[in-house]
Write a protein that holds these residues in place. Sequence first.
Motif, mmCIF file in Angstrom:
data_model
loop_
_atom_site.group_PDB
_atom_site.id
_atom_site.type_symbol
_atom_site.label_atom_id
_atom_site.label_comp_id
_atom_site.label_asym_id
_atom_site.label_seq_id
_atom_site.Cartn_x
_atom_site.Cartn_y
_atom_site.Cartn_z
ATOM 1 N N SER A 24 -3.570 36.763 3.716
ATOM 2 C CA SER A 24 -3.874 37.700 4.800
ATOM 3 C C SER A 24 -2.602 38.227 5.458
ATOM 4 C CB SER A 24 -4.757 37.028 5.857
ATOM 5 O OG SER A 24 -4.089 35.915 6.428
ATOM 6 N N THR A 70 -8.568 32.796 10.969
ATOM 7 C CA THR A 70 -9.042 33.183 9.634
ATOM 8 C C THR A 70 -9.859 32.067 8.995
ATOM 9 O OG1 THR A 70 -7.045 34.529 9.361
ATOM 10 C CG2 THR A 70 -8.311 34.052 7.383
ATOM 11 N N ASN A 76 -13.852 32.421 8.086
ATOM 12 C CA ASN A 76 -14.368 32.347 6.719
ATOM 13 C C ASN A 76 -15.547 31.387 6.575
ATOM 14 O OD1 ASN A 76 -12.513 34.183 5.811
ATOM 15 N ND2 ASN A 76 -11.061 32.644 5.061
ATOM 16 N N THR A 77 -15.693 30.465 7.538
ATOM 17 C CA THR A 77 -16.827 29.526 7.475
ATOM 18 C C THR A 77 -18.099 30.108 8.090
ATOM 19 O OG1 THR A 77 -16.196 28.511 9.594
ATOM 20 C CG2 THR A 77 -15.251 27.549 7.583
#
Length: 224
Positions: free
Chosen positions: A8, A173, A177-178
Amino acid sequence: MMMNLFSSFDPTSNFNLSLNWISTLIGLLIIPPMFWLIPSRMSMMWLKITMTLHQEFKILLGNFKSQGSTLIFISLFSIILFNNFLGLFPYIFTSSSHMIMTLSLALPLWLSFMIYGWINNTIHMFAHLVPQGTPPILMPFMVCIETISNIIRPGTLAIRLSANMIAGHLLMTLLGNTGPTMTLYMLNILIIVQILLLTLETAVSIIQSYVFAVLSTLYSSEVN
């Protein structure tokens, strides 16, 4: 799709130009309306911040050598603050999380201080290598330790800024993402945690730019 979390932070390029580095200059687009149009609350607030920083840096540098010198460190504070803060917005590249950016700010400053100090105040710079009250038997070791601590200063300045920027962004991040795998109840908790982390990162953005500018000011005051 990200191959890993650190992707990222990868610079991307189009037509062999890293266009996302232009985000470093976005802060300059904010400045002209504040200072060249009718004075607003924002311009008055920024003027108050600038004057407060000037007073603090003037104390650190000493009144007899602060005329105009504080402008360098206020400008340094401003550009780091803009870059740190803009990096919190989606799809804006965080240039201050890269060592190439932070080291290019810290290294020329440190080199200029060292060159100026060793040319103009050689005896004073030698005296800095041995702290006052050091026993004679420890003086060779203290010279080695002080020399190493002086050499690594630009590295510590650069790493401190980039590491703090990377750490918070990585955590946000990782938690983000979870989100797709969570239940609705846990998703509400995640959103609250992300908002709190965003608030923390905003504070870190301000604090790290202030720390960078203050430490640069202190390093400058030591060579005089």
